[in-house]
Design a protein around this motif. Structure first.
Motif, PDB file in Angstrom:
ATOM      1  N   ASP A  21       0.828  -1.210   0.000  1.00  0.00           N
ATOM      2  CA  ASP A  21       0.000   0.000   0.000  1.00  0.00           C
ATOM      3  C   ASP A  21       0.864   1.264   0.000  1.00  0.00           C
ATOM      4  O   ASP A  21       0.556   2.244   0.667  1.00  0.00           O
ATOM      5  N   THR A  22       1.938   1.244  -0.766  1.00  0.00           N
ATOM      6  CA  THR A  22       2.787   2.417  -0.890  1.00  0.00           C
ATOM      7  C   THR A  22       2.092   3.450  -1.772  1.00  0.00           C
ATOM      8  O   THR A  22       1.130   3.138  -2.475  1.00  0.00           O
ATOM      9  N   SER A  23       2.585   4.660  -1.766  1.00  0.00           N
ATOM     10  CA  SER A  23       1.936   5.728  -2.527  1.00  0.00           C
ATOM     11  C   SER A  23       1.902   5.425  -4.025  1.00  0.00           C
ATOM     12  O   SER A  23       0.894   5.702  -4.684  1.00  0.00           O
ATOM     13  N   ILE A  24       2.972   4.837  -4.557  1.00  0.00           N
ATOM     14  CA  ILE A  24       2.970   4.550  -5.994  1.00  0.00           C
ATOM     15  C   ILE A  24       2.015   3.403  -6.328  1.00  0.00           C
ATOM     16  O   ILE A  24       1.375   3.415  -7.377  1.00  0.00           O
ATOM     17  N   GLU A  25       1.891   2.416  -5.437  1.00  0.00           N
ATOM     18  CA  GLU A  25       0.917   1.347  -5.650  1.00  0.00           C
ATOM     19  C   GLU A  25      -0.490   1.917  -5.653  1.00  0.00           C
ATOM     20  O   GLU A  25      -1.307   1.563  -6.511  1.00  0.00           O
ATOM     21  N   LEU A  26      -0.774   2.768  -4.688  1.00  0.00           N
ATOM     22  CA  LEU A  26      -2.110   3.343  -4.590  1.00  0.00           C
ATOM     23  C   LEU A  26      -2.461   4.187  -5.808  1.00  0.00           C
ATOM     24  O   LEU A  26      -3.615   4.181  -6.257  1.00  0.00           O
ATOM     25  N   LEU A  27      -1.495   4.910  -6.364  1.00  0.00           N
ATOM     26  CA  LEU A  27      -1.743   5.694  -7.580  1.00  0.00           C
ATOM     27  C   LEU A  27      -2.223   4.796  -8.723  1.00  0.00           C
ATOM     28  O   LEU A  27      -3.226   5.079  -9.375  1.00  0.00           O
ATOM     29  N   VAL A  28      -1.499   3.711  -8.943  1.00  0.00           N
ATOM     30  CA  VAL A  28      -1.832   2.805 -10.038  1.00  0.00           C
ATOM     31  C   VAL A  28      -3.159   2.105  -9.761  1.00  0.00           C
ATOM     32  O   VAL A  28      -4.025   2.013 -10.643  1.00  0.00           O
ATOM     33  N   ARG A  29      -3.345   1.622  -8.541  1.00  0.00           N
ATOM     34  CA  ARG A  29      -4.576   0.903  -8.210  1.00  0.00           C
ATOM     35  C   ARG A  29      -5.799   1.798  -8.340  1.00  0.00           C
ATOM     36  O   ARG A  29      -6.825   1.385  -8.882  1.00  0.00           O
ATOM     37  N   ARG A  30      -5.712   3.022  -7.855  1.00  0.00           N
ATOM     38  CA  ARG A  30      -6.850   3.944  -7.951  1.00  0.00           C
ATOM     39  C   ARG A  30      -7.200   4.229  -9.406  1.00  0.00           C
ATOM     40  O   ARG A  30      -8.369   4.289  -9.775  1.00  0.00           O
ATOM     41  N   LYS A  31      -6.169   4.428 -10.223  1.00  0.00           N
ATOM     42  CA  LYS A  31      -6.399   4.721 -11.636  1.00  0.00           C
ATOM     43  C   LYS A  31      -7.074   3.528 -12.323  1.00  0.00           C
ATOM     44  O   LYS A  31      -8.049   3.698 -13.058  1.00  0.00           O
ATOM     45  N   LEU A  32      -6.550   2.318 -12.100  1.00  0.00           N
ATOM     46  CA  LEU A  32      -7.145   1.126 -12.699  1.00  0.00           C
ATOM     47  C   LEU A  32      -8.578   0.921 -12.219  1.00  0.00           C
ATOM     48  O   LEU A  32      -9.475   0.610 -13.012  1.00  0.00           O
ATOM     49  N   SER A  34     -10.700   3.149 -11.094  1.00  0.00           N
ATOM     50  CA  SER A  34     -11.586   4.176 -11.638  1.00  0.00           C
ATOM     51  C   SER A  34     -11.932   3.908 -13.101  1.00  0.00           C
ATOM     52  O   SER A  34     -12.953   4.383 -13.595  1.00  0.00           O
ATOM     53  N   MET A  35     -11.091   3.123 -13.780  1.00  0.00           N
ATOM     54  CA  MET A  35     -11.354   2.774 -15.175  1.00  0.00           C
ATOM     55  C   MET A  35     -12.170   1.493 -15.292  1.00  0.00           C
ATOM     56  O   MET A  35     -12.397   1.002 -16.392  1.00  0.00           O
ATOM     57  N   GLY A  36     -12.580   0.932 -14.156  1.00  0.00           N
ATOM     58  CA  GLY A  36     -13.445  -0.240 -14.169  1.00  0.00           C
ATOM     59  C   GLY A  36     -12.749  -1.579 -14.046  1.00  0.00           C
ATOM     60  O   GLY A  36     -13.403  -2.620 -14.110  1.00  0.00           O
ATOM     61  N   TYR A  37     -11.446  -1.592 -13.862  1.00  0.00           N
ATOM     62  CA  TYR A  37     -10.716  -2.848 -13.722  1.00  0.00           C
ATOM     63  C   TYR A  37     -10.777  -3.331 -12.282  1.00  0.00           C
ATOM     64  O   TYR A  37     -10.666  -2.546 -11.341  1.00  0.00           O
ATOM     65  N   ARG A  38     -10.968  -4.648 -12.113  1.00  0.00           N
ATOM     66  CA  ARG A  38     -10.989  -5.251 -10.785  1.00  0.00           C
ATOM     67  C   ARG A  38      -9.847  -6.254 -10.705  1.00  0.00           C
ATOM     68  O   ARG A  38      -9.564  -6.965 -11.669  1.00  0.00           O
ATOM     69  N   TYR A  39      -9.232  -6.341  -9.565  1.00  0.00           N
ATOM     70  CA  TYR A  39      -7.988  -7.097  -9.427  1.00  0.00           C
ATOM     71  C   TYR A  39      -7.833  -7.554  -7.987  1.00  0.00           C
ATOM     72  O   TYR A  39      -8.553  -7.129  -7.093  1.00  0.00           O
ATOM     73  N   ARG A  40      -6.863  -8.412  -7.760  1.00  0.00           N
ATOM     74  CA  ARG A  40      -6.484  -8.820  -6.415  1.00  0.00           C
ATOM     75  C   ARG A  40      -5.225  -8.048  -6.029  1.00  0.00           C
ATOM     76  O   ARG A  40      -4.416  -7.717  -6.883  1.00  0.00           O
ATOM     77  N   VAL A  41      -5.066  -7.820  -4.739  1.00  0.00           N
ATOM     78  CA  VAL A  41      -3.934  -7.048  -4.238  1.00  0.00           C
ATOM     79  C   VAL A  41      -3.070  -7.936  -3.349  1.00  0.00           C
ATOM     80  O   VAL A  41      -3.583  -8.665  -2.491  1.00  0.00           O
ATOM     81  N   ASN A  42      -1.743  -7.895  -3.567  1.00  0.00           N
ATOM     82  CA  ASN A  42      -0.781  -8.661  -2.759  1.00  0.00           C
ATOM     83  C   ASN A  42      -1.201 -10.122  -2.629  1.00  0.00           C
ATOM     84  O   ASN A  42      -1.325 -10.655  -1.542  1.00  0.00           O
ATOM     85  N   TYR A  43      -1.394 -10.758  -3.754  1.00  0.00           N
ATOM     86  CA  TYR A  43      -1.926 -12.117  -3.849  1.00  0.00           C
ATOM     87  C   TYR A  43      -0.901 -13.119  -3.316  1.00  0.00           C
ATOM     88  O   TYR A  43       0.085 -13.435  -3.975  1.00  0.00           O
ATOM     89  N   LYS A  44      -1.127 -13.626  -2.114  1.00  0.00           N
ATOM     90  CA  LYS A  44      -0.144 -14.445  -1.401  1.00  0.00           C
ATOM     91  C   LYS A  44       0.072 -15.825  -2.002  1.00  0.00           C
ATOM     92  O   LYS A  44       1.055 -16.485  -1.689  1.00  0.00           O
ATOM     93  N   PHE A  54      -4.363  -9.963 -11.961  1.00  0.00           N
ATOM     94  CA  PHE A  54      -5.573 -10.253 -12.712  1.00  0.00           C
ATOM     95  C   PHE A  54      -5.586 -11.773 -12.887  1.00  0.00           C
ATOM     96  O   PHE A  54      -4.917 -12.310 -13.771  1.00  0.00           O
ATOM     97  N   THR A  55      -6.336 -12.471 -12.029  1.00  0.00           N
ATOM     98  CA  THR A  55      -6.265 -13.928 -11.980  1.00  0.00           C
ATOM     99  C   THR A  55      -6.778 -14.596 -13.242  1.00  0.00           C
ATOM    100  O   THR A  55      -6.186 -15.568 -13.708  1.00  0.00           O
ATOM    101  N   ARG A  56      -7.869 -14.107 -13.806  1.00  0.00           N
ATOM    102  CA  ARG A  56      -8.427 -14.749 -14.999  1.00  0.00           C
ATOM    103  C   ARG A  56      -7.511 -14.607 -16.206  1.00  0.00           C
ATOM    104  O   ARG A  56      -7.449 -15.497 -17.049  1.00  0.00           O
ATOM    105  N   LYS A  57      -6.832 -13.496 -16.303  1.00  0.00           N
ATOM    106  CA  LYS A  57      -5.937 -13.269 -17.436  1.00  0.00           C
ATOM    107  C   LYS A  57      -4.517 -13.747 -17.150  1.00  0.00           C
ATOM    108  O   LYS A  57      -3.653 -13.677 -18.025  1.00  0.00           O
ATOM    109  N   LYS A  58      -4.275 -14.190 -15.917  1.00  0.00           N
ATOM    110  CA  LYS A  58      -2.957 -14.649 -15.477  1.00  0.00           C
ATOM    111  C   LYS A  58      -1.894 -13.579 -15.712  1.00  0.00           C
ATOM    112  O   LYS A  58      -0.863 -13.810 -16.338  1.00  0.00           O
TER     113      LYS A  58
END
Length: 136
Positions: A21-32, A34-44, A54-58
């Protein structure tokens, strides 16, 4: 060059540095997002716990800080430590080696790996995201 603060104070300072959850991660995640993309974060489940997955697209995306991952970009984000070089040099080299091991393991398993760098994100977030979207 000797450290200008005590070891206890240095330990306190370093404990405040976040690994997710660094500032640069948050910038990219917020932008994605807001554009309608859904994703997993820090997938262990995956090697290296990619920052965005993006699990479906690998597709696994790592967002690296220039200093911590030894990016040789020449920006002020990638400065070399002047204190305790005997500690920081090998530590950053090991981080670079570990990054390559994680990327190789993911690619062997059929994942597409994208690495985004702090300097590029801060210089041109929209361009980075546009390029990223073409990969998706």
């Amino acid at each position: 060059m000797a450290d200008s603060v005590s070891s206890a104070r240095r330990s306190e300072i370093m404990s405040h540095i976040k690994s997710k959850d660094t500032s640069i991660e948050l910038l990219v995640r917020r932008k994605l997002f807001s554009m309608g993309y859904r994703y997993r974060v820090n997938y262990k489940v995956l090697p290296g716990k990619p920052d965005i997955v993006f699990t479906r697209k690998k597709i696994a995306i790592f967002i690296h800080g220039c200093y911590w991952h030894g990016h040789d970009c020449g920006s002020h984000y990638a400065h070399a430590s002047q204190s305790n070089k005997a500690y920081w040099g090998p530590k950053i080299e090991r981080t670079k080696q570990r990054d390559q091991e994680h990327i190789q393991a993911l690619e062997t398993d059929g994942w597409k790996v994208i690495v985004l760098w702090e300097c590029t994100i801060k210089r041109d977030l929209d361009g980075v995201v546009d390029t990223l979207i073409t990969e998706l």
